[in-house]
Design a protein around this motif. Structure first.
Motif, mmCIF file in Angstrom:
data_model
loop_
_atom_site.group_PDB
_atom_site.id
_atom_site.type_symbol
_atom_site.label_atom_id
_atom_site.label_comp_id
_atom_site.label_asym_id
_atom_site.label_seq_id
_atom_site.Cartn_x
_atom_site.Cartn_y
_atom_site.Cartn_z
ATOM 1 N N THR A 144 2.432 -3.204 75.197
ATOM 2 C CA THR A 144 2.165 -2.146 74.211
ATOM 3 C C THR A 144 2.569 -2.552 72.794
ATOM 4 O OG1 THR A 144 4.317 -1.111 74.628
ATOM 5 C CG2 THR A 144 2.449 -0.347 75.959
ATOM 6 N N VAL A 145 2.955 -3.809 72.611
ATOM 7 C CA VAL A 145 3.378 -4.301 71.296
ATOM 8 C C VAL A 145 2.226 -5.016 70.603
ATOM 9 C CG1 VAL A 145 4.953 -5.842 70.064
ATOM 10 C CG2 VAL A 145 5.771 -4.547 72.019
ATOM 11 N N LYS A 146 1.983 -4.662 69.347
ATOM 12 C CA LYS A 146 1.009 -5.349 68.512
ATOM 13 C C LYS A 146 1.772 -6.064 67.401
ATOM 14 C CE LYS A 146 -2.444 -3.549 70.770
ATOM 15 N NZ LYS A 146 -3.288 -4.387 71.671
ATOM 16 N N ILE A 147 1.509 -7.346 67.225
ATOM 17 C CA ILE A 147 2.256 -8.146 66.252
ATOM 18 C C ILE A 147 1.304 -8.804 65.260
ATOM 19 C CG2 ILE A 147 3.762 -10.147 65.922
ATOM 20 C CD1 ILE A 147 4.920 -9.606 68.696
ATOM 21 N N ARG A 148 1.628 -8.637 63.988
ATOM 22 C CA ARG A 148 0.903 -9.329 62.911
ATOM 23 C C ARG A 148 1.905 -10.195 62.156
ATOM 24 N NH1 ARG A 148 -1.392 -8.117 57.439
ATOM 25 N NH2 ARG A 148 -0.049 -6.270 57.350
ATOM 26 N N LEU A 149 1.631 -11.476 62.111
ATOM 27 C CA LEU A 149 2.517 -12.441 61.459
ATOM 28 C C LEU A 149 1.807 -12.968 60.212
ATOM 29 C CD1 LEU A 149 5.333 -13.570 62.348
ATOM 30 C CD2 LEU A 149 4.127 -15.600 63.176
ATOM 31 N N VAL A 150 2.372 -12.663 59.041
ATOM 32 C CA VAL A 150 1.766 -13.058 57.773
ATOM 33 C C VAL A 150 2.704 -14.077 57.118
ATOM 34 C CG1 VAL A 150 0.677 -12.215 55.673
ATOM 35 C CG2 VAL A 150 0.940 -10.675 57.621
ATOM 36 N N VAL A 151 2.248 -15.306 56.972
ATOM 37 C CA VAL A 151 3.138 -16.387 56.552
ATOM 38 C C VAL A 151 2.715 -16.966 55.207
ATOM 39 C CG1 VAL A 151 3.672 -16.967 58.948
ATOM 40 C CG2 VAL A 151 1.825 -18.173 57.792
ATOM 41 N N ALA A 152 3.699 -17.452 54.449
ATOM 42 C CA ALA A 152 3.445 -18.021 53.122
ATOM 43 C C ALA A 152 2.964 -19.465 53.218
ATOM 44 C CB ALA A 152 4.709 -17.944 52.263
ATOM 45 N N ARG A 153 3.555 -20.243 54.121
ATOM 46 C CA ARG A 153 3.217 -21.659 54.253
ATOM 47 C C ARG A 153 3.089 -22.024 55.725
ATOM 48 N NH1 ARG A 153 7.762 -21.392 51.228
ATOM 49 N NH2 ARG A 153 8.975 -22.454 52.828
#
Length: 235
Positions: A144-153
């Motif tokens: 039930t977990v939704k993960i969005r990973l937004v990275v700089a490099r």
């Protein structure tokens, strides 16, 4: 954490000093060294709610060569049912404890007691192999977990094992993206505090950079560069 800068050692474990075969020290010298070792700071992950502006600008800058940027900063937003929103940030203090692994192994599980959870993490660089494994493990255990990973490099993206780790978390359900100007502005407004400086009278006052985020000249160009590399990896 980026295009193969040797100064960045995110995935390397700390070296354990070996005891010399012969000890030529006097007892006093040996005792002094033991005291010095005992006073070293522990390996830990620092937690907080706001990042100093200077630290954010340095660690999150999406430059191609990231000399000196040898720690990870992670800003997170956790959304649960009934409009509950939790924010905070973590950073590496030493290379033995990575912010991503600490968040997905220790912080996030506290919010998984009931109902669906949406997680957004803004990270100064993409995860190493160990941290990617923690993210994938979290997603496999918690449907039930939704993960969005937004990275700089992108961290050491030319290494085949790193590329495989990024594909692994993507296939596990993690939405992986590169930071753009709008993301930097969002983090600036929600996770960054102006640096405190001292005036001529020695009184603390906020720096003049307390307003909107001002992007550096090549931010969008670098973001597009990394976006193309990430698409190539996940293809």
């Amino acid at each position: 954490m980026i295009v193969m800068d040797q100064g960045e050692n995110k995935s390397q474990p700390p070296q354990v000093p070996q005891e010399p075969a012969q000890n030529s020290e006097t007892p006093e010298e040996g005792n002094a060294k033991k005291v010095e070792l005992e006073e070293l700071p522990p390996f830990e992950v620092v937690e907080g709610s706001r990042i100093p502006a200077s630290s954010f600008k340095f660690q999150f800058k999406n430059v191609e060569y990231s000399s000196g940027r040898n720690k990870t900063l992670l800003c997170y937003t956790i959304e649960r049912g009934e409009g509950q929103v939790f924010r905070g940030y973590l950073e590496d203090e030493h290379v033995s404890a990575h912010a991503e692994e600490a968040f997905f192994s220790n912080v996030l599980p506290q919010f998984l007691t009931s109902g669906p959870v949406r997680v957004t993490c803004y990270v100064s660089s993409s995860p190493c192999i160990t941290c990617a494994a923690s993210i994938a493990r979290c997603l496999r255990k918690n449907k039930t977990v939704k993960i969005r990973l937004v990275v700089a490099r992108l961290f050491q993206w030319e290494e085949s094992e790193i590329r495989g780790a990024l594909r692994g978390i993507s296939s596990a359900g993690c939405q992986l993206q590169m930071m753009k100007s709008a993301d930097y502005s969002h983090v600036w407004q929600n996770f960054v505090e102006p640096d405190i400086v001292l005036n001529e009278e020695g009184e603390a006052e906020q720096n003049s950079e307390a307003g909107d985020f001002i992007p550096w000249e090549d931010l969008e160009e670098n973001s597009l560069y990394y976006e193309e590399k990430l698409a190539e990896i996940l293809r």
